[in-house]
Enzyme design. Sequence first.
Site, PDB file in Angstrom:
ATOM      1  N   TYR A  10       0.834  -1.201   0.000  1.00 26.47           N
ATOM      2  CA  TYR A  10       0.000   0.000   0.000  1.00 26.47           C
ATOM      3  C   TYR A  10       0.872   1.255   0.000  1.00 26.47           C
ATOM      4  O   TYR A  10       0.635   2.197  -0.768  1.00 26.47           O
ATOM      5  CB  TYR A  10      -0.930  -0.007   1.224  1.00 26.47           C
ATOM      6  CG  TYR A  10      -1.723   1.267   1.371  1.00 26.47           C
ATOM      7  CD1 TYR A  10      -2.762   1.559   0.495  1.00 26.47           C
ATOM      8  CD2 TYR A  10      -1.404   2.196   2.351  1.00 26.47           C
ATOM      9  CE1 TYR A  10      -3.483   2.747   0.608  1.00 26.47           C
ATOM     10  CE2 TYR A  10      -2.115   3.379   2.477  1.00 26.47           C
ATOM     11  CZ  TYR A  10      -3.147   3.646   1.609  1.00 26.47           C
ATOM     12  OH  TYR A  10      -3.846   4.825   1.718  1.00 26.47           O
ATOM     13  N   TRP A  59      -4.466   1.631  10.771  1.00 25.96           N
ATOM     14  CA  TRP A  59      -4.634   1.472   9.328  1.00 25.96           C
ATOM     15  C   TRP A  59      -4.435   0.019   8.916  1.00 25.96           C
ATOM     16  O   TRP A  59      -5.078  -0.476   7.998  1.00 25.96           O
ATOM     17  CB  TRP A  59      -3.669   2.381   8.575  1.00 25.96           C
ATOM     18  CG  TRP A  59      -3.849   2.300   7.090  1.00 25.96           C
ATOM     19  CD1 TRP A  59      -2.988   1.770   6.188  1.00 25.96           C
ATOM     20  CD2 TRP A  59      -4.991   2.739   6.332  1.00 25.96           C
ATOM     21  NE1 TRP A  59      -3.515   1.846   4.915  1.00 25.96           N
ATOM     22  CE2 TRP A  59      -4.744   2.442   4.985  1.00 25.96           C
ATOM     23  CE3 TRP A  59      -6.190   3.360   6.698  1.00 25.96           C
ATOM     24  CZ2 TRP A  59      -5.657   2.748   3.977  1.00 25.96           C
ATOM     25  CZ3 TRP A  59      -7.104   3.650   5.693  1.00 25.96           C
ATOM     26  CH2 TRP A  59      -6.829   3.346   4.347  1.00 25.96           C
ATOM     27  N   GLU A  62     -10.798   5.708   5.292  1.00 25.10           N
ATOM     28  CA  GLU A  62     -10.203   6.637   6.256  1.00 25.10           C
ATOM     29  C   GLU A  62     -11.159   6.915   7.417  1.00 25.10           C
ATOM     30  O   GLU A  62     -10.738   6.968   8.574  1.00 25.10           O
ATOM     31  CB  GLU A  62      -9.803   7.944   5.567  1.00 25.10           C
ATOM     32  CG  GLU A  62      -8.593   7.822   4.650  1.00 25.10           C
ATOM     33  CD  GLU A  62      -7.282   7.609   5.395  1.00 25.10           C
ATOM     34  OE1 GLU A  62      -7.249   7.760   6.631  1.00 25.10           O
ATOM     35  OE2 GLU A  62      -6.285   7.281   4.735  1.00 25.10           O
TER      36      GLU A  62
END
Length: 201
Positions: free
Chosen positions: A31, A61, A53
């Site tokens: 990512y 995350w 988000e």
Amino acid sequence: MHTDSDKNAASSDELPRCSWANTDDDAMRRYHDSEWGQALHNSRALFELLSLELMQSGLSWKTILHKRQGFIEAFDNFDAHSVMNMASNIDSLLTNPSIIRNRKKIQAIITNAQAIVRLEDNNISFTDYIWNFVDGVAITNAFVDHAQAPCETPRSTAMSKQMKHDGFRFVGPIVAYSFMEAAGLVNDHEIHCFRWKQIAQ
């Protein structure tokens, strides 16, 4: 993005990365290397990223990234026109172990899809809407350590205020700034990271 991933874990190659991406987690590293901070000009992808988000709020995350495919399947590949009509699916989504089962966050994704479609009905793409907050030009910062990056800025505060006015939900200044970083409106890669120069150019 502000993450609690293990900064001390060794990566599998010698590429200089942001400290948060120095991890043995393949998904996190991929990512970072291919998506985070890369300018996004695709409305569907921007909606997906905004949704992830806001789901991250209060979580890591890494947790969100490992559930990403589950989110994509649960929310019809983040097709705003489909998601906007998913209010009747909320109870079912709350039983889905492949996503974060938080009613307020799920409702926010649906509400945000409705806001995006309203923009489109007024001939404003979500891409144009989002990039207007930086006048169409990405901001390049120069941090040695991502810990130096702010959690919010006057620009993210302005974005948050306008988005809330336009019907978006769960888009506070901190979520807005993380979204700006991830979508490439802001380049917050550390200056030693191989991606900083690639994106800055």
